[in-house]
Enzyme design. Structure first.
Site, PDB file in Angstrom:
ATOM      1  N   TYR A  15       1.058  -1.118   0.296  1.00 26.29           N
ATOM      2  CA  TYR A  15      -0.158  -0.263  -0.140  1.00 26.29           C
ATOM      3  C   TYR A  15       0.760   1.370   0.497  1.00 26.29           C
ATOM      4  O   TYR A  15       0.572   2.412  -0.147  1.00 26.29           O
ATOM      5  CB  TYR A  15      -0.829   0.016   1.099  1.00 26.29           C
ATOM      6  CG  TYR A  15      -2.059  -1.356   1.515  1.00 26.29           C
ATOM      7  CD1 TYR A  15      -3.097  -1.125   0.268  1.00 26.29           C
ATOM      8  CD2 TYR A  15      -1.554  -2.495   2.575  1.00 26.29           C
ATOM      9  CE1 TYR A  15      -3.631  -2.258   0.571  1.00 26.29           C
ATOM     10  CE2 TYR A  15      -2.508  -3.251   2.779  1.00 26.29           C
ATOM     11  CZ  TYR A  15      -3.905  -3.157   1.560  1.00 26.29           C
ATOM     12  OH  TYR A  15      -4.369  -4.442   1.733  1.00 26.29           O
ATOM     13  N   HIS A  20      -4.564   6.110  -1.132  1.00 23.43           N
ATOM     14  CA  HIS A  20      -5.515   6.199  -0.544  1.00 23.43           C
ATOM     15  C   HIS A  20      -4.562   5.632   0.863  1.00 23.43           C
ATOM     16  O   HIS A  20      -5.133   6.517   1.689  1.00 23.43           O
ATOM     17  CB  HIS A  20      -5.799   4.247  -0.607  1.00 23.43           C
ATOM     18  CG  HIS A  20      -6.846   4.511   0.404  1.00 23.43           C
ATOM     19  ND1 HIS A  20      -8.229   5.281   0.519  1.00 23.43           N
ATOM     20  CD2 HIS A  20      -8.050   3.084   1.101  1.00 23.43           C
ATOM     21  CE1 HIS A  20      -9.261   4.780   1.050  1.00 23.43           C
ATOM     22  NE2 HIS A  20      -9.516   3.455   1.068  1.00 23.43           N
ATOM     23  N   TYR A  65      -5.276  -0.581   9.828  1.00 30.52           N
ATOM     24  CA  TYR A  65      -6.243  -0.616   8.237  1.00 30.52           C
ATOM     25  C   TYR A  65      -7.545   0.079   8.653  1.00 30.52           C
ATOM     26  O   TYR A  65      -8.178   0.669   9.238  1.00 30.52           O
ATOM     27  CB  TYR A  65      -6.412  -2.244   7.511  1.00 30.52           C
ATOM     28  CG  TYR A  65      -5.171  -3.123   7.416  1.00 30.52           C
ATOM     29  CD1 TYR A  65      -4.947  -2.945   5.883  1.00 30.52           C
ATOM     30  CD2 TYR A  65      -5.543  -4.415   8.100  1.00 30.52           C
ATOM     31  CE1 TYR A  65      -3.544  -4.054   5.604  1.00 30.52           C
ATOM     32  CE2 TYR A  65      -4.072  -4.726   7.886  1.00 30.52           C
ATOM     33  CZ  TYR A  65      -3.359  -4.879   7.009  1.00 30.52           C
ATOM     34  OH  TYR A  65      -2.510  -5.734   6.341  1.00 30.52           O
ATOM     35  N   ASN A  67     -10.471   0.840   7.347  1.00 31.05           N
ATOM     36  CA  ASN A  67     -11.800   0.803   7.653  1.00 31.05           C
ATOM     37  C   ASN A  67     -11.943   0.609   9.117  1.00 31.05           C
ATOM     38  O   ASN A  67     -12.593   0.321   9.844  1.00 31.05           O
ATOM     39  CB  ASN A  67     -12.083  -1.057   7.252  1.00 31.05           C
ATOM     40  CG  ASN A  67     -12.250  -0.967   6.065  1.00 31.05           C
ATOM     41  OD1 ASN A  67     -12.218   0.262   5.484  1.00 31.05           O
ATOM     42  ND2 ASN A  67     -12.601  -2.372   5.059  1.00 31.05           N
ATOM     43  N   ASN A 113     -14.577   4.937   4.366  1.00 33.98           N
ATOM     44  CA  ASN A 113     -14.157   4.086   5.568  1.00 33.98           C
ATOM     45  C   ASN A 113     -13.755   4.536   6.576  1.00 33.98           C
ATOM     46  O   ASN A 113     -14.097   3.256   7.741  1.00 33.98           O
ATOM     47  CB  ASN A 113     -14.588   2.664   5.394  1.00 33.98           C
ATOM     48  CG  ASN A 113     -15.150   1.676   3.866  1.00 33.98           C
ATOM     49  OD1 ASN A 113     -16.609   2.460   3.787  1.00 33.98           O
ATOM     50  ND2 ASN A 113     -14.718   1.463   2.868  1.00 33.98           N
TER      51      ASN A 113
END
Length: 197
Positions: A15, A20, A65, A67, A113
């Site tokens: 990531y 994001h 993470y 979420n 989220n």
């Protein structure tokens, strides 16, 4: 009282430097601006805390993470007794063009989220957000027909990477204004600026 600046992203090398994760990247730039020591892992987050003459600053990158970001955020808020109006969340926004930074005093999750998780865990939405535009997939070229969920997990183009440093400067200016003049002044000063190019 401390201000808690939270950059949203996902841990893991897959990531790194994706759209994001622009919240993580913004926090890393701020660590340099404020000459912070290397972050330490505590309560599900990488964090650094410094004292300024007029307040303390905590920079946090949740390692839960995206979420589940709220799990780490609420633990830091409770431990350091940070009020909602001293929480500032930096995150990607696909509805803002790349190169735009927008400050919002409160509001809903807007489909994000990470923000949704924070609202659920802290029990309110009256915290500030620093929305960092990553844009939407282009209708032309190699981005055509990329689903949004895959697009936000893609890396910045070479052209965009050149502009990231200017975006970080704007974020640094926004933080300085927020700390010295308040969120309303920060919104007035930053939100009307043209797209970084």
């Amino acid at each position: 009282m401390d201000y808690l600046f939270v950059g949203l992203g996902n841990p893991g090398s897959q990531y790194t430097a994706t759209r994001h994760n622009i919240g993580f990247m913004a926090i890393e730039s701020l660590l340099g601006v404020y000459n912070c020591s290397a972050p330490k892992l505590k309560m599900q987050g990488l964090f650094t805390r410094i004292k300024l003459p007029h307040c303390g600053l905590i920079f946090l990158q949740p390692q839960t993470y995206m979420n589940r970001s709220g799990e780490a955020v609420v633990r830091f808020m409770e431990y350091y007794q940070v009020d909602l109006d001293h929480l500032v969340v930096l995150h990607d926004d696909i509805d803002l063009s790349f190169g735009r930074v927008k400050i919002v005093a409160n509001g809903g999750a807007g489909g994000h989220n990470g923000i949704r998780s924070i609202i659920q865990h802290v029990g309110g939405k009256t915290f500030s957000r620093m929305k960092i535009g990553v844009g939407r997939p282009s209708s032309k070229g190699n981005q055509k027909d990329i689903p949004v969920d895959k697009y936000v997990l893609s890396r910045f183009t070479a052209q965009e990477q050149v502009l990231l440093e200017k975006i970080y400067w704007r974020i640094g200016d926004a933080v300085d204004i927020l700390l010295t003049q308040g969120v309303a002044a920060c919104m007035n000063e930053i939100n009307g600026l043209p797209i970084v190019d």
